[in-house]
Design a protein around this motif. Structure first.
Motif, PDB file in Angstrom:
ATOM      1  N   UNK A 327       0.815  -1.213   0.000  1.00  0.00           N
ATOM      2  CA  UNK A 327       0.000   0.000   0.000  1.00  0.00           C
ATOM      3  C   UNK A 327       0.851   1.267   0.000  1.00  0.00           C
ATOM      4  N   UNK A 328       0.303   2.306  -0.622  1.00  0.00           N
ATOM      5  CA  UNK A 328       0.908   3.638  -0.589  1.00  0.00           C
ATOM      6  C   UNK A 328       0.232   4.447   0.513  1.00  0.00           C
ATOM      7  N   UNK A 329       1.032   5.028   1.366  1.00  0.00           N
ATOM      8  CA  UNK A 329       0.491   5.847   2.457  1.00  0.00           C
ATOM      9  C   UNK A 329       1.666   6.541   3.134  1.00  0.00           C
ATOM     10  N   UNK A 330       1.355   7.332   4.139  1.00  0.00           N
ATOM     11  CA  UNK A 330       2.392   7.934   4.978  1.00  0.00           C
ATOM     12  C   UNK A 330       2.770   6.887   6.031  1.00  0.00           C
ATOM     13  N   UNK A 331       3.915   6.262   5.822  1.00  0.00           N
ATOM     14  CA  UNK A 331       4.325   5.167   6.703  1.00  0.00           C
ATOM     15  C   UNK A 331       5.387   5.595   7.716  1.00  0.00           C
ATOM     16  N   UNK A 332       5.532   6.889   7.936  1.00  0.00           N
ATOM     17  CA  UNK A 332       6.622   7.368   8.798  1.00  0.00           C
ATOM     18  C   UNK A 332       6.561   6.756  10.197  1.00  0.00           C
ATOM     19  N   UNK A 333       5.386   6.741  10.805  1.00  0.00           N
ATOM     20  CA  UNK A 333       5.302   6.227  12.177  1.00  0.00           C
ATOM     21  C   UNK A 333       5.605   4.732  12.258  1.00  0.00           C
ATOM     22  N   UNK A 334       4.966   3.874  11.441  1.00  0.00           N
ATOM     23  CA  UNK A 334       5.313   2.447  11.517  1.00  0.00           C
ATOM     24  C   UNK A 334       6.795   2.181  11.243  1.00  0.00           C
ATOM     25  N   UNK A 652      -2.891  10.279 -13.962  1.00  0.00           N
ATOM     26  CA  UNK A 652      -3.678  10.815 -12.846  1.00  0.00           C
ATOM     27  C   UNK A 652      -4.269   9.693 -12.001  1.00  0.00           C
ATOM     28  N   UNK A 653      -4.726   8.631 -12.654  1.00  0.00           N
ATOM     29  CA  UNK A 653      -5.273   7.496 -11.902  1.00  0.00           C
ATOM     30  C   UNK A 653      -4.190   6.819 -11.074  1.00  0.00           C
ATOM     31  N   UNK A 654      -2.980   6.769 -11.615  1.00  0.00           N
ATOM     32  CA  UNK A 654      -1.883   6.099 -10.905  1.00  0.00           C
ATOM     33  C   UNK A 654      -1.520   6.838  -9.627  1.00  0.00           C
ATOM     34  N   UNK A 655      -1.430   8.144  -9.705  1.00  0.00           N
ATOM     35  CA  UNK A 655      -0.991   8.889  -8.510  1.00  0.00           C
ATOM     36  C   UNK A 655      -2.057   8.897  -7.422  1.00  0.00           C
ATOM     37  N   UNK A 656      -3.291   8.581  -7.765  1.00  0.00           N
ATOM     38  CA  UNK A 656      -4.336   8.518  -6.742  1.00  0.00           C
ATOM     39  C   UNK A 656      -4.618   7.094  -6.270  1.00  0.00           C
ATOM     40  N   UNK A 657      -4.014   6.106  -6.934  1.00  0.00           N
ATOM     41  CA  UNK A 657      -4.233   4.714  -6.532  1.00  0.00           C
ATOM     42  C   UNK A 657      -3.596   4.458  -5.176  1.00  0.00           C
ATOM     43  N   UNK A 658      -4.205   3.630  -4.377  1.00  0.00           N
ATOM     44  CA  UNK A 658      -3.703   3.357  -3.030  1.00  0.00           C
ATOM     45  C   UNK A 658      -2.792   2.138  -3.004  1.00  0.00           C
ATOM     46  N   UNK A 659      -3.049   1.169  -3.867  1.00  0.00           N
ATOM     47  CA  UNK A 659      -2.221  -0.032  -3.888  1.00  0.00           C
ATOM     48  C   UNK A 659      -1.048   0.164  -4.839  1.00  0.00           C
ATOM     49  N   UNK A 660       0.115  -0.304  -4.438  1.00  0.00           N
ATOM     50  CA  UNK A 660       1.302  -0.197  -5.281  1.00  0.00           C
ATOM     51  C   UNK A 660       1.094  -0.956  -6.592  1.00  0.00           C
ATOM     52  N   UNK A 661       1.700  -0.442  -7.660  1.00  0.00           N
ATOM     53  CA  UNK A 661       1.365  -0.966  -8.985  1.00  0.00           C
ATOM     54  C   UNK A 661       1.833  -2.393  -9.208  1.00  0.00           C
ATOM     55  N   UNK A 662       2.835  -2.861  -8.474  1.00  0.00           N
ATOM     56  CA  UNK A 662       3.322  -4.232  -8.624  1.00  0.00           C
ATOM     57  C   UNK A 662       2.894  -5.123  -7.461  1.00  0.00           C
ATOM     58  N   UNK A 663       2.072  -4.592  -6.575  1.00  0.00           N
ATOM     59  CA  UNK A 663       1.736  -5.327  -5.356  1.00  0.00           C
ATOM     60  C   UNK A 663       0.769  -6.462  -5.635  1.00  0.00           C
ATOM     61  N   UNK A 664       0.902  -7.491  -4.823  1.00  0.00           N
ATOM     62  CA  UNK A 664      -0.087  -8.561  -4.786  1.00  0.00           C
ATOM     63  C   UNK A 664      -0.680  -8.558  -3.378  1.00  0.00           C
ATOM     64  N   UNK A 665      -1.940  -8.969  -3.235  1.00  0.00           N
ATOM     65  CA  UNK A 665      -2.544  -8.976  -1.892  1.00  0.00           C
ATOM     66  C   UNK A 665      -1.678  -9.735  -0.900  1.00  0.00           C
ATOM     67  N   UNK A 666      -1.463  -9.121   0.259  1.00  0.00           N
ATOM     68  CA  UNK A 666      -0.622  -9.740   1.269  1.00  0.00           C
ATOM     69  C   UNK A 666       0.784  -9.195   1.279  1.00  0.00           C
ATOM     70  N   UNK A 667       1.118  -8.337   0.285  1.00  0.00           N
ATOM     71  CA  UNK A 667       2.420  -7.687   0.304  1.00  0.00           C
ATOM     72  C   UNK A 667       3.559  -8.551  -0.151  1.00  0.00           C
ATOM     73  N   UNK A 668       3.292  -9.485  -1.041  1.00  0.00           N
ATOM     74  CA  UNK A 668       4.353 -10.329  -1.549  1.00  0.00           C
ATOM     75  C   UNK A 668       5.267  -9.611  -2.522  1.00  0.00           C
ATOM     76  N   UNK A 669       6.066 -10.394  -3.238  1.00  0.00           N
ATOM     77  CA  UNK A 669       7.059  -9.916  -4.192  1.00  0.00           C
ATOM     78  C   UNK A 669       8.247  -9.296  -3.464  1.00  0.00           C
ATOM     79  N   UNK A 670       9.139  -8.686  -4.249  1.00  0.00           N
ATOM     80  CA  UNK A 670      10.408  -8.301  -3.685  1.00  0.00           C
ATOM     81  C   UNK A 670      10.512  -6.850  -3.294  1.00  0.00           C
ATOM     82  N   UNK A 671      11.661  -6.547  -2.657  1.00  0.00           N
ATOM     83  CA  UNK A 671      11.881  -5.188  -2.185  1.00  0.00           C
ATOM     84  C   UNK A 671      12.027  -4.216  -3.341  1.00  0.00           C
TER      85      UNK A 671
END
Length: 695
Positions: A327-334, A652-671
């Motif tokens: 996911x894309x978000x402000x992750x500073x605290x975590x 425009x749709x990409x910059x507003x999307x919340x899920x990363x473009x290569x993400x799979x549910x559960x946060x798999x794939x590589x760094x």
């Protein structure tokens, strides 16, 4: 149990490794009085008869005997056999879950055959479903724990299944069995929506006192996924409180059914996981159910990462990794809280935190202070030495450098001056940008010392060339030319070494090459007559500006077919209108079978001729079909400026999307996917900013 087993022609049946003639021995091994023999037999069933979830004709033949084994009160370890039957029966496939090897049923003739075997396996297990009714009340708690999933999967009487689950919930006193019953109730709700009301009522009851924290957490996880309106308003504080209460009970030894020590493959794998795998699964279920409700997930993660229990925090670190990758978000605290785990001496926790931060690249910046403190206090962690293979950069230092923190620079300088330089050091320089400029002399020296006839020339030279490119170090041109001239024709991975050297010259650019141009141009021109023509043409054009030198070569490369066409099209795009004579061949390539060739050619046609009518539909289709093309397409749109407007809706749709473009549910794939996504979002923002600035 084994009546008729010798009448089956096992030798004519197959499993993952050929003839199934050893299956009778495996089945008999499951009934052995010797624990090691039973575990070896179960490993064998998973390894051959049900290999990676596949179903074979021997699997079908084994089902009646497996059912007989679990029905016998004389057989130990029946829980493992029940779990095997649930897996063989294909739980979830009728709900649209892909079949073996990820192939949807009906996707091909092979998949169709697999689908038929899976369907027959489900029928075979379902025919013996009555045995699971008896097992639900078995004296062995591990069997009772395995039985509910089988009941929900294979007993085709929903009202009866619900009544059985309700009865078992009322009678059960073992928390782990109650958790299994709770999870099965959630599956029941999703599979039998017409009978969901009673199951939801039961789940709501299980989520409240007087039930223990484990079953309550399990019930909340199921309700989050299928009935959020049944949840308490203060879900996160309740869940965090239950987690901590559960952890306190676990520490006191009151954690339900134990798992006896064993040396089976399955047991060894379990021991490699966090020591509280069950607790991890409870929280993962809760996170998964919350989906894109990221504020709640952040709050839940905060509670996990600040738990007094070190195992809870270790589990939370790995969950944070999955969340940030998806996911894309402000992750500073975590991220800051993950960094805080580095302050503790508990080795496994610290290693988990380092591993996660190392893969976050610039997203790890909020943890930089903790990383810097660890790097400063532990020079022994700067370089990691392996029993076999070359040393690599230590995780804390790599994470600090990848975060872009300049405090890594003096430490990297010390490592570069030391006797052992990790081969991967050069790769982190790009994250540091110009703050790493002081490392340039040492990097040049190391590149100049690299023996070009060494079997390890790729491992040593390519990372250093990557660093030279990142720093755009003009003074390194002689060392780069040394590589281009000196790497032997038969060197291992020579193509990658040569291409990395050419890319370094390209990054340095015309202005940087400067006085070295009389040496650089002949070397690049010589490469035009080799298999590196398409790679060398772009830099040569940048340095020399002579389209006539590269245009005929690149046009010929387009006609050569893969893999040259893609690189040639990319080089032609850089020429812009000067590449007009190649348009006919490029337009043919736009219709190529290979997706990447189509994308490269479409970008080139658009940049050279401005023909959006041909290019835009191809790029739009590729954007959707393969997310890996998005960075390439975005680079094209950046070069086009306002002319790329026909595809700006995608940006425009990409910059507003919340899920990363290569993400799979559960946060798999590589760094690398996290880094690629951050770069994509940044590039999309630049495209839109550039377009608005020129309106």
């Amino acid at each position: 149990m084994f009546t008729g087993i010798d009448e089956v022609d096992w030798a004519s049946l197959r499993h993952a490794y050929g003839s199934a003639e050893n299956v009778p021995a495996l089945l008999r091994g499951l009934a052995s009085a010797d624990r090691d023999e039973r575990e070896t037999a179960l490993d064998g069933m998973y390894g051959a008869v049900h290999h990676q979830g596949d179903v074979y004709d021997s699997t079908l033949a084994a089902i009646p005997f497996l059912l007989a084994l679990v029905a016998s009160g004389e057989v130990a370890d029946r829980a493992g056999i029940v779990e095997l039957l649930v897996s063989i029966g294909g739980e979830g496939r009728e709900d649209g879950v892909p079949g073996p090897a990820g192939l949807p049923v009906g996707d091909s003739a092979h998949a169709a055959a697999d689908g038929d075997l899976c369907a027959r396996a489900a029928v075979g297990v379902r025919a013996g479903a009555e045995v699971f009714v008896r097992l639900a009340g078995d004296a062995d708690p591990s069997v009772r724990r395995a039985a509910p999933a089988a009941l929900v999967s294979f007993l085709d009487e929903p009202a009866r299944v619900l009544a059985l689950l309700r009865e078992r919930c009322a009678l059960e006193r073992d928390d782990r069995v109650l958790q299994a019953l709770t999870e099965s109730l959630g599956v029941f709700v999703r599979r039998r929506p017409g009978h969901a009301a009673g199951a939801l009522e039961l789940l709501t009851t299980l989520s409240s006192e007087p039930y223990a924290p484990g079953p309550r957490l399990a019930a909340l996880g199921q309700l989050v996924a299928c009935a959020p309106d049944h949840l308490p308003a203060d879900l996160v504080p309740v869940a965090v409180g239950l987690l901590r209460e559960r952890s306190a009970r676990r520490s006191a030894g009151r954690d339900g059914v134990g798992c006896p020590h064993s040396d089976s493959l399955a047991s060894r794998l379990r021991r490699l996981r966090p020591s509280d795998d069950e607790g991890s699964q409870l929280l993962r279920t809760l996170h998964r159910g919350l989906g894109d409700r990221l504020d709640l997930r952040k709050a839940l993660l905060r509670g996990q990462l600040t738990s007094p229990d070190v195992v809870d925090r270790c589990n939370a670190v790995w969950m944070a990794a999955g969340l940030l990758r998806e996911w894309r978000a402000d992750w500073a605290e975590p991220v800051s809280l993950v960094g805080a785990q580095l302050r503790f001496e508990e080795g496994r926790l610290r290693e988990a935190a380092v591993s996660v931060l190392e893969d976050l690249h610039t997203l790890a910046a909020p943890a930089a202070d903790d990383l810097a403190a660890l790097v400063a206090s532990r020079p022994d962690l700067w370089v990691r030495r392996w029993e076999r293979g070359a040393p690599t950069l230590g995780g804390p230092l790599k994470a600090l450098a990848r975060s872009g923190d300049r405090r890594a620079v003096p430490v990297l300088s010390e490592v570069l001056d030391g006797p052992v330089v990790p081969d991967d050091l050069g790769y982190v320089i790009g994250s540091l940008g110009r703050s790493a400029a002081s490392l340039a002399p040492a990097l040049r020296r190391r590149l100049g010392e690299t023996p070009l006839d060494s079997p390890g020339v790729f491992e040593r030279a390519v990372p250093l060339l990557s660093a030279v490119a990142a720093l755009r170090d003009a003074e390194a041109v002689p060392e780069v030319l040394r590589v281009l001239r000196g790497v032997p024709a038969g060197a291992r991975l020579r193509d990658a070494v040569v291409e990395s050297a050419v890319r370094a010259l390209d990054a340095i650019g015309k202005e940087g090459v400067g006085a070295y141009a009389p040496e650089v141009i002949p070397v690049l021109r010589q490469l035009l007559g080799t298999e590196y023509a398409a790679v060398a043409a772009g830099p040569l054009w940048s340095v020399e500006g002579d389209a006539s030198a590269v245009l005929p070569v690149l046009t010929a490369e387009l006609a050569q077919g893969r893999p040259r066409r893609r690189a040639a099209a990319g080089a032609l795009a850089r020429l812009g209108p000067a590449a007009a004579p190649a348009l006919a061949e490029l337009r043919r390539t736009v219709r190529a079978d290979d997706l990447w060739e189509r994308v490269a050619a479409a970008c080139a046609v658009w940049r050279i001729s401005g023909d959006a009518d041909l290019s835009a539909p191809v790029l739009r289709a590729a954007w959707t079909q393969n997310p890996y093309t998005r960075r390439t397409i975005t680079s094209c749109l950046a070069a086009l400026g306002p002319a790329g407007a026909p595809l700006h809706d995608l940006i425009r749709a990409e910059v507003t999307a919340r899920r990363r473009h290569l993400a799979v549910p559960g946060g798999g794939r590589g760094s690398q996917d996290v880094l690629d996504d951050e770069r994509l979002v940044r590039a999309c923002g630049e495209v839109l900013a550039g377009a608005s600035g020129m309106e």
